[in-house]
Design a protein around this motif. Structure first.
Motif, mmCIF file in Angstrom:
data_model
loop_
_atom_site.group_PDB
_atom_site.id
_atom_site.type_symbol
_atom_site.label_atom_id
_atom_site.label_comp_id
_atom_site.label_asym_id
_atom_site.label_seq_id
_atom_site.Cartn_x
_atom_site.Cartn_y
_atom_site.Cartn_z
ATOM 1 N N TYR A 1 8.399 -0.607 -3.816
ATOM 2 C CA TYR A 1 7.823 -1.905 -4.175
ATOM 3 C C TYR A 1 6.417 -2.055 -3.593
ATOM 4 O O TYR A 1 6.102 -1.487 -2.546
ATOM 5 C CB TYR A 1 8.681 -3.041 -3.614
ATOM 6 C CG TYR A 1 10.090 -3.106 -4.141
ATOM 7 C CD1 TYR A 1 10.434 -3.987 -5.160
ATOM 8 C CD2 TYR A 1 11.094 -2.301 -3.607
ATOM 9 C CE1 TYR A 1 11.735 -4.070 -5.632
ATOM 10 C CE2 TYR A 1 12.400 -2.369 -4.077
ATOM 11 C CZ TYR A 1 12.713 -3.258 -5.087
ATOM 12 O OH TYR A 1 14.006 -3.330 -5.543
ATOM 13 N N ASN A 2 5.588 -2.866 -4.275
ATOM 14 C CA ASN A 2 4.288 -3.216 -3.698
ATOM 15 C C ASN A 2 4.390 -4.580 -3.011
ATOM 16 O O ASN A 2 5.479 -5.158 -2.921
ATOM 17 C CB ASN A 2 3.184 -3.210 -4.758
ATOM 18 C CG ASN A 2 3.388 -4.265 -5.839
ATOM 19 O OD1 ASN A 2 4.270 -5.130 -5.739
ATOM 20 N ND2 ASN A 2 2.584 -4.213 -6.877
ATOM 21 N N GLY B 1 6.199 -7.420 -4.725
ATOM 22 C CA GLY B 1 7.610 -7.271 -5.052
ATOM 23 C C GLY B 1 7.864 -6.562 -6.365
ATOM 24 O O GLY B 1 8.969 -6.605 -6.913
ATOM 25 N N LYS B 2 6.858 -5.871 -6.900
ATOM 26 C CA LYS B 2 7.006 -5.139 -8.151
ATOM 27 C C LYS B 2 7.248 -3.660 -7.864
ATOM 28 O O LYS B 2 6.603 -3.082 -6.989
ATOM 29 C CB LYS B 2 5.738 -5.299 -8.997
ATOM 30 C CG LYS B 2 5.792 -4.557 -10.326
ATOM 31 C CD LYS B 2 4.502 -4.753 -11.100
ATOM 32 C CE LYS B 2 4.538 -3.996 -12.427
ATOM 33 N NZ LYS B 2 3.289 -4.174 -13.199
ATOM 34 N N VAL B 3 8.175 -3.071 -8.600
ATOM 35 C CA VAL B 3 8.441 -1.643 -8.440
ATOM 36 C C VAL B 3 7.318 -0.861 -9.114
ATOM 37 O O VAL B 3 7.102 -0.976 -10.314
ATOM 38 C CB VAL B 3 9.803 -1.252 -9.044
ATOM 39 C CG1 VAL B 3 9.971 0.268 -9.052
ATOM 40 C CG2 VAL B 3 10.933 -1.891 -8.248
ATOM 41 N N SER C 1 7.784 1.258 0.910
ATOM 42 C CA SER C 1 7.574 -0.094 0.405
ATOM 43 C C SER C 1 6.986 -1.002 1.483
ATOM 44 O O SER C 1 6.077 -1.795 1.225
ATOM 45 C CB SER C 1 8.896 -0.687 -0.118
ATOM 46 O OG SER C 1 9.378 0.044 -1.221
ATOM 47 N N TYR D 1 5.356 -4.600 1.258
ATOM 48 C CA TYR D 1 6.552 -5.300 0.771
ATOM 49 C C TYR D 1 7.454 -5.685 1.946
ATOM 50 O O TYR D 1 7.808 -4.852 2.760
ATOM 51 C CB TYR D 1 7.323 -4.412 -0.198
ATOM 52 C CG TYR D 1 8.612 -5.029 -0.693
ATOM 53 C CD1 TYR D 1 8.585 -6.112 -1.572
ATOM 54 C CD2 TYR D 1 9.839 -4.526 -0.293
ATOM 55 C CE1 TYR D 1 9.754 -6.670 -2.040
ATOM 56 C CE2 TYR D 1 11.023 -5.073 -0.765
ATOM 57 C CZ TYR D 1 10.978 -6.153 -1.637
ATOM 58 O OH TYR D 1 12.140 -6.702 -2.097
ATOM 59 N N TYR E 1 14.189 -1.438 -12.877
ATOM 60 C CA TYR E 1 13.513 -2.630 -12.372
ATOM 61 C C TYR E 1 12.381 -3.110 -13.281
ATOM 62 O O TYR E 1 11.605 -3.979 -12.903
ATOM 63 C CB TYR E 1 12.973 -2.350 -10.969
ATOM 64 C CG TYR E 1 14.089 -2.141 -9.973
ATOM 65 C CD1 TYR E 1 14.642 -3.212 -9.273
ATOM 66 C CD2 TYR E 1 14.625 -0.869 -9.759
ATOM 67 C CE1 TYR E 1 15.685 -3.017 -8.371
ATOM 68 C CE2 TYR E 1 15.664 -0.670 -8.867
ATOM 69 C CZ TYR E 1 16.190 -1.740 -8.181
ATOM 70 O OH TYR E 1 17.222 -1.556 -7.305
#
Length: 254
Positions: free
Chosen positions: A208-209, A212-214, A248, A253, A150
């Motif tokens: 995810y945070n 929406g970032k892994v 997440s 998230y 990702y």
């Protein structure tokens, strides 16, 4: 007063050096550091020497490149507690280990590598596999691949050139790794067989945070037995994926 100002200035430059290294997963030369910051070579060298004494920075004796050191992991661990990722993930790890009887882990990326920042042992504990602070490249094992898959396309491209292409000991080709990463993104979970020790299986899924970032991954390592059929692995993938989704959600998230 002058001494106080000097100390504040030195501390500021030390932070700036760490920021430069943070943005350079493959490390920086001394020249790159002092020219980037516009400071004297002697100043940069002196600060780096101090940071190396505390293991906040490491130096590769072959390339003479500097990179962030393992002492920062403990600082990051404390800082991450403020973000609740370990508090939130720990409950999911406990559930995994209790439900499945295997070791479960929380992993975060650091440059081109991934490191374990939390672990819960199960009844079927595989002690040789992963321990707190272990650092390995992101193509090694399910939990690390679940993060690498990702990453931005530019990061993956640089990773292929800097790690896969240049490392003669790499056990995987660029084309095979790309296939693996695409499959992980399709399924939302990664599986690895014997990548740390023969006869073991790793399963990992991304976390995810709120943006929406892994930012991490959650996973398990277990022994490969005759009872571990393809259908059972499929069930385990679903469980790990669900637990990572819980974490997440706890991170904001949706």
């Amino acid at each position: 007063m002058l001494l106080k100002l000097f100390m504040i200035k030195s501390l500021s430059k030390a932070i700036e050096i760490l920021e430069v290294l943070k943005k350079s997963p493959k490390g920086c030369s001394l020249f790159q550091i002092y020219t980037t910051l516009g400071i004297p070579k002697s100043t940069a060298h002196g600060i780096l020497k101090t940071l190396m004494e505390k293991v906040y920075v490491l130096k590769d004796e072959n390339t003479h490149f500097y990179r962030l050191g393992p002492a920062l992991i403990s600082l990051g661990k404390v800082a991450s507690l403020e973000l609740n990722i370990q508090n939130i993930a720990y409950l999911a790890l406990e559930k995994l280990s209790l439900e499945l009887g295997v070791d479960s882990f929380l992993m975060i990326p650091i440059g081109y590598k991934g490191t374990i920042i939390e672990r819960v042992d199960g009844l079927q504990s595989v002690k040789i596999i992963e321990n707190y602070g272990n650092e390995f490249y992101l193509h090694c094992g399910a939990m690390r691949k679940a993060i690498l898959a990702y990453k931005e396309a530019s990061f993956i491209e640089d990773y292929m050139k800097d790690i896969i292409e240049k490392n003669e000991n790499t056990q995987i080709s660029q084309s095979k790794l790309k296939q693996d990463l695409n499959k992980i993104k399709d399924e939302g979970v990664a599986v690895s067989y014997g990548e740390y020790a023969k006869g073991t299986i790793g399963i990992g899924a991304p976390i995810y945070n709120s943006s929406g970032k892994v930012i991490a991954s959650l996973g398990i390592n277990l022994l490969e037995t005759k009872d571990l059929t393809d259908e059972r692995v499929k069930e385990l993938k679903k469980i790990v994926r669900e637990k990572s989704a819980e974490v997440s959600k706890g991170m904001g998230y949706l």
